[in-house]
Design a protein around this motif. Structure first.
Motif, PDB file in Angstrom:
ATOM      1  N   ARG A 291     -30.025   2.398 -58.791  1.00  0.00           N
ATOM      2  CA  ARG A 291     -31.098   3.092 -58.090  1.00  0.00           C
ATOM      3  C   ARG A 291     -32.435   2.840 -58.767  1.00  0.00           C
ATOM      4  O   ARG A 291     -32.518   2.630 -59.982  1.00  0.00           O
ATOM      5  CB  ARG A 291     -30.800   4.582 -58.034  1.00  0.00           C
ATOM      6  CG  ARG A 291     -30.904   5.276 -59.388  1.00  0.00           C
ATOM      7  CD  ARG A 291     -30.335   6.668 -59.336  1.00  0.00           C
ATOM      8  NE  ARG A 291     -30.569   7.401 -60.565  1.00  0.00           N
ATOM      9  CZ  ARG A 291     -29.840   8.433 -60.960  1.00  0.00           C
ATOM     10  NH1 ARG A 291     -28.826   8.847 -60.210  1.00  0.00           N
ATOM     11  NH2 ARG A 291     -30.119   9.070 -62.080  1.00  0.00           N
ATOM     12  N   GLU A 293     -36.073   4.221 -59.966  1.00  0.00           N
ATOM     13  CA  GLU A 293     -36.557   5.502 -60.459  1.00  0.00           C
ATOM     14  C   GLU A 293     -38.052   5.435 -60.703  1.00  0.00           C
ATOM     15  O   GLU A 293     -38.616   4.363 -60.957  1.00  0.00           O
ATOM     16  CB  GLU A 293     -35.834   5.898 -61.753  1.00  0.00           C
ATOM     17  CG  GLU A 293     -34.340   6.104 -61.596  1.00  0.00           C
ATOM     18  CD  GLU A 293     -33.659   6.458 -62.907  1.00  0.00           C
ATOM     19  OE1 GLU A 293     -34.298   6.271 -63.971  1.00  0.00           O
ATOM     20  OE2 GLU A 293     -32.513   6.926 -62.886  1.00  0.00           O
ATOM     21  N   HIS A 294     -38.684   6.592 -60.626  1.00  0.00           N
ATOM     22  CA  HIS A 294     -40.112   6.675 -60.927  1.00  0.00           C
ATOM     23  C   HIS A 294     -40.332   6.263 -62.380  1.00  0.00           C
ATOM     24  O   HIS A 294     -39.642   6.758 -63.284  1.00  0.00           O
ATOM     25  CB  HIS A 294     -40.608   8.099 -60.694  1.00  0.00           C
ATOM     26  CG  HIS A 294     -42.099   8.236 -60.731  1.00  0.00           C
ATOM     27  ND1 HIS A 294     -42.819   8.196 -61.906  1.00  0.00           N
ATOM     28  CD2 HIS A 294     -43.012   8.393 -59.737  1.00  0.00           C
ATOM     29  CE1 HIS A 294     -44.106   8.347 -61.650  1.00  0.00           C
ATOM     30  NE2 HIS A 294     -44.252   8.470 -60.340  1.00  0.00           N
ATOM     31  N   THR A 297     -41.503   9.683 -64.475  1.00  0.00           N
ATOM     32  CA  THR A 297     -40.697  10.898 -64.442  1.00  0.00           C
ATOM     33  C   THR A 297     -39.201  10.637 -64.429  1.00  0.00           C
ATOM     34  O   THR A 297     -38.417  11.536 -64.747  1.00  0.00           O
ATOM     35  CB  THR A 297     -41.058  11.740 -63.211  1.00  0.00           C
ATOM     36  OG1 THR A 297     -40.677  11.016 -62.023  1.00  0.00           O
ATOM     37  CG2 THR A 297     -42.561  12.017 -63.166  1.00  0.00           C
ATOM     38  N   GLY A 298     -38.780   9.433 -64.032  1.00  0.00           N
ATOM     39  CA  GLY A 298     -37.359   9.139 -63.916  1.00  0.00           C
ATOM     40  C   GLY A 298     -36.723   9.694 -62.657  1.00  0.00           C
ATOM     41  O   GLY A 298     -35.496   9.606 -62.502  1.00  0.00           O
ATOM     42  N   ALA A 299     -37.508  10.248 -61.760  1.00  0.00           N
ATOM     43  CA  ALA A 299     -36.959  10.786 -60.512  1.00  0.00           C
ATOM     44  C   ALA A 299     -36.405   9.648 -59.662  1.00  0.00           C
ATOM     45  O   ALA A 299     -37.064   8.624 -59.481  1.00  0.00           O
ATOM     46  CB  ALA A 299     -38.044  11.532 -59.743  1.00  0.00           C
ATOM     47  N   PRO A 300     -35.194   9.790 -59.124  1.00  0.00           N
ATOM     48  CA  PRO A 300     -34.612   8.716 -58.317  1.00  0.00           C
ATOM     49  C   PRO A 300     -35.293   8.594 -56.960  1.00  0.00           C
ATOM     50  O   PRO A 300     -35.761   9.579 -56.383  1.00  0.00           O
ATOM     51  CB  PRO A 300     -33.143   9.138 -58.162  1.00  0.00           C
ATOM     52  CG  PRO A 300     -33.160  10.621 -58.337  1.00  0.00           C
ATOM     53  CD  PRO A 300     -34.274  10.929 -59.289  1.00  0.00           C
ATOM     54  N   THR A 302     -35.605   8.162 -53.002  1.00  0.00           N
ATOM     55  CA  THR A 302     -34.889   8.558 -51.801  1.00  0.00           C
ATOM     56  C   THR A 302     -35.072   7.469 -50.747  1.00  0.00           C
ATOM     57  O   THR A 302     -35.915   6.582 -50.907  1.00  0.00           O
ATOM     58  CB  THR A 302     -35.435   9.890 -51.270  1.00  0.00           C
ATOM     59  OG1 THR A 302     -36.798   9.685 -50.830  1.00  0.00           O
ATOM     60  CG2 THR A 302     -35.404  10.964 -52.352  1.00  0.00           C
ATOM     61  N   ASP A 305     -38.647   7.177 -49.911  1.00  0.00           N
ATOM     62  CA  ASP A 305     -39.427   6.507 -50.951  1.00  0.00           C
ATOM     63  C   ASP A 305     -39.282   4.991 -50.842  1.00  0.00           C
ATOM     64  O   ASP A 305     -40.268   4.246 -50.954  1.00  0.00           O
ATOM     65  CB  ASP A 305     -38.979   6.973 -52.335  1.00  0.00           C
ATOM     66  CG  ASP A 305     -39.135   8.470 -52.536  1.00  0.00           C
ATOM     67  OD1 ASP A 305     -39.988   9.071 -51.859  1.00  0.00           O
ATOM     68  OD2 ASP A 305     -38.395   9.039 -53.350  1.00  0.00           O
ATOM     69  N   ALA A 362     -45.568  12.731 -51.492  1.00  0.00           N
ATOM     70  CA  ALA A 362     -44.802  12.377 -52.690  1.00  0.00           C
ATOM     71  C   ALA A 362     -44.123  11.029 -52.533  1.00  0.00           C
ATOM     72  O   ALA A 362     -44.009  10.268 -53.498  1.00  0.00           O
ATOM     73  CB  ALA A 362     -43.772  13.458 -53.001  1.00  0.00           C
ATOM     74  N   MET A 366     -44.462   7.834 -55.109  1.00  0.00           N
ATOM     75  CA  MET A 366     -43.355   7.113 -55.739  1.00  0.00           C
ATOM     76  C   MET A 366     -43.495   5.615 -55.501  1.00  0.00           C
ATOM     77  O   MET A 366     -43.304   4.797 -56.416  1.00  0.00           O
ATOM     78  CB  MET A 366     -42.028   7.613 -55.181  1.00  0.00           C
ATOM     79  CG  MET A 366     -41.680   9.054 -55.505  1.00  0.00           C
ATOM     80  SD  MET A 366     -40.986   9.279 -57.157  1.00  0.00           S
ATOM     81  CE  MET A 366     -39.325   8.660 -56.907  1.00  0.00           C
ATOM     82  N   ASP A 558     -26.148  16.283 -65.143  1.00  0.00           N
ATOM     83  CA  ASP A 558     -26.768  15.164 -65.851  1.00  0.00           C
ATOM     84  C   ASP A 558     -25.750  14.396 -66.701  1.00  0.00           C
ATOM     85  O   ASP A 558     -25.798  13.162 -66.777  1.00  0.00           O
ATOM     86  CB  ASP A 558     -27.910  15.669 -66.734  1.00  0.00           C
ATOM     87  CG  ASP A 558     -29.068  16.232 -65.916  1.00  0.00           C
ATOM     88  OD1 ASP A 558     -29.098  15.983 -64.686  1.00  0.00           O
ATOM     89  OD2 ASP A 558     -29.929  16.920 -66.497  1.00  0.00           O
TER      90      ASP A 558
END
Length: 614
Positions: A291, A293-294, A297-300, A302, A305, A362, A366, A558
């Motif tokens: 995946r 990621e940002h 931030t490490g946000a995955p 979607t 995105d 958002a 991303m 996590d």
């Protein structure tokens, strides 16, 4: 530039090009997967055949440009070509309007319609910008016929650190348990990547006759090639001004050798230009996605995105170098109103009728962050509503992001399938080079047969090429990176989550490890209650961050996510998780012959006497 010990003393792998290789983006690819319009097609949609010809012409031109400077031993043709020099793309006409690349626009719609897991697979297949992922700790030699469950382990016991000596971000023993028995933090050693590197020693070399080669001069090219190969496998897009610019001259200097090796061993196409190097990786197939990621931030990502990212990229491949942010937003809305971001109601009134749930701000943030990380875009506006901000666009890098030569797949599933197609030898070598472990049970019959026949020579060739260590067991093969440099996820690793996860996996193995003869060559189910109980013990025994102390569900999520991404556990419809054999390499060595009557796995050696209890 730091160099690790596995780069020294490399030997060349026997050359040879397998016949009939298909898939990926290397030479011999039978069918490509993605269309990216070349300069010749700017401003016109064109047919699939015209798009293919345009991109192929661009690829040939880039290769020719790289070959033209091949005689320079430094890898740089002239001072203007040096790293950090000025870049002149010539004057550009301001664009009246941006025209999207049709292949990327189609891909954006596929992302928007995909499920989250399928979107990750699609990103892996279409962009191929994922890093390699390998387990840490040195390989343990052992009988290849022995299971990971019962073979030698990489478990390294270390005493808990005192509070004042604890590394930042790591676990520590809770103060209230100071009188209790110490908890072994197996493998959770502090340090940065490269900690296993041997220190360089200055020593006098023996005098050699004049007609013998200098040993340092002989080893240096091999070491440089290995460093460059590892850098490309970890970061498939390297630029002359990016965070890995120190390694770019090595890639330029050895580009011909690297191009041949990557093509022969992995079927990957390597394009090296004056300002960037792009290793076009193949897909990994359904269910093996990496995946996106940002970067901060490490946000995955979607599906929304990914759709925003691809829609913006479809316009940037032909954008001028200086592009007003508002013009990009206008072009995104014009190209795909149902996918465009909703920054304000007055900016996108057509979205009310075009999409039931319009993408939000958002998702665009991303997408722009990823494009800036790849240096397709320069600085980003501090305020997302600042439409007057002027973006700096690198069209060359924008065209380098899609991995494939141009031809269109039928749909998203077809693209994922085509990107992972390869002959058995190439497919297995790709898995060995990119994934933590390759288990024979996961492979189709033809690939399993190849791994069985070449289980010594196949991994050894890649280990030499990339500076890895091969660990062979009955279930399969793992190429390990003790330096923890050729991986995006480290285990063992530093930080609270990595150390807590290591404690969890070693305790899981001790609880459910099968005895010899008890399905030792397969996965073992894990009960939910056992996972929760062990995580509760870890939380009670160690100081955890406030977010984990307040939310045990977050710790479970996590830790299991990290183990899943490392291939040490796998989900199943019937049970929550299965523990995989490579996980046993991090647990203490098993006692296969315990004293009768003691230990959870012990078995009575003699039947009980009459009148006594078994």
């Amino acid at each position: 530039m730091e160099q690790q010990e596995y780069a020294v003393g490399a030997t060349r792998v026997a050359a040879g090009r397998p016949d009939g290789r298909t898939g990926g983006a290397g030479r011999g690819t039978a069918a490509a997967v993605l269309a990216v319009r070349g300069p010749e097609a700017a401003g016109a949609a064109g047919t699939a055949a015209e798009l293919a010809a345009a991109a192929d012409t661009e690829s040939v031109a880039e290769s020719a440009a790289g070959t033209a400077v091949g005689a320079d031993p430094t890898g740089l043709a002239d001072p203007a070509d040096a790293v950090g020099g000025s870049r002149a793309d010539g004057p550009q006409e301001p664009a009246e309007g941006l025209s999207p690349d049709p292949g990327l626009l189609r891909l954006a719609h596929w992302f928007a319609a995909a499920a989250p897991a399928d979107a990750d697979d699609l990103c892996t297949a279409s962009f191929g910008l994922y890093p390699a992922r390998h387990l840490g700790a040195a390989a343990e030699p052992g009988d290849p016929a022995v299971s990971w469950w019962h073979g030698p382990t990489a478990h390294a016991a270390s005493a808990p650190r005192a509070r004042e000596d604890r590394a930042d971000g790591g676990l520590r023993r809770a103060r209230r348990d100071a009188a209790a028995l110490p908890v072994v933090r197996s493998g959770a050693k502090p340090g940065r990547p490269g900690r296993h590197r041997r220190p360089e020693r200055t020593r006098a070399l023996p005098e050699l006759p004049c007609d013998l080669p200098d040993p340092v001069a002989v080893e240096l090219p091999d070491a440089e090639r290995r460093i460059a190969a590892r850098l490309l496998l970890a970061h498939p897009l390297v630029t002359a001004s990016g965070p890995h610019a120190d390694g770019f001259p090595l890639i330029r200097r050895h580009r011909d050798w690297l191009t041949e090796r990557f093509d022969t061993l992995l079927g990957y196409r390597l394009v090296v230009g004056p300002w960037h190097a792009r290793l076009c990786k193949a897909g990994l197939g359904p269910g093996a996605a990496r995946r996106l990621e940002h970067p901060a931030t490490g946000a995955p990502f979607t599906p929304a995105d990914y759709a925003q990212l691809t829609l913006a990229l479809a316009l940037l491949v032909d954008a001028p170098e200086q592009l007003p942010y508002g013009q990009l937003l206008d072009a995104m809305r014009a190209a795909a109103p149902e996918l465009a971001p909703e920054l304000a109601p007055e900016l996108a009134p057509e979205l009310a009728a075009g999409a039931a749930t319009p993408p939000d701000r958002a998702a665009l943030g991303m997408a722009l962050a990823a494009l800036a990380e790849w240096q397709v875009l320069g600085d980003l506006p501090a305020d997302p509503a600042d439409t007057a901000f002027v973006l700096t666009v690198d069209r060359e890098l924008a065209r380098a992001v899609p991995a494939g030569p141009p031809a269109l797949a039928d749909d998203a599933a077809d693209l994922i399938r085509r990107a992972a197609e390869a002959e058995p030898a190439t497919a297995v070598r790709r898995l060995l080079a990119e994934t933590p472990a390759v288990l024979a049970a996961d492979l189709p019959e033809d690939r399993r047969a190849w791994l069985h026949e070449h289980r010594l020579s196949g991994p050894a060739a890649l280990a030499e090429f990339l500076g890895l260590e091969a660990e062979l067991r009955a279930e399969g093969v793992a190429l390990l990176d003790p330096a923890a440099e050729l991986t995006d996820l480290a285990l063992p690793g530093t930080g609270t989550l990595a150390q807590a996860t290591l404690l969890l996996v070693e305790r899981l193995v001790e609880e459910v490890r099968p005895l010899p003869g008890e399905a030792a060559d397969g996965d073992v189910p894990i009960a939910d209650a056992l996972i929760d109980g062990l995580l509760g013990d870890i939380a009670d025994d160690h100081d955890l961050p406030a977010r984990y102390l307040a939310d045990r569900t977050a710790l479970r999520r996590d830790a299991l996510d990290l183990l899943h991404r490392l291939g040490l556990i796998t989900p199943t419809p019937r049970t929550t998780w299965l523990l995989r054999p490579p996980a046993a390499r991090y647990a203490p060595a098993p006692d296969l012959h315990p004293t009768p009557g003691t230990g959870r796995h012990s078995r009575p050696t003699t039947p009980p006497r009459e009148g006594t209890r078994a």
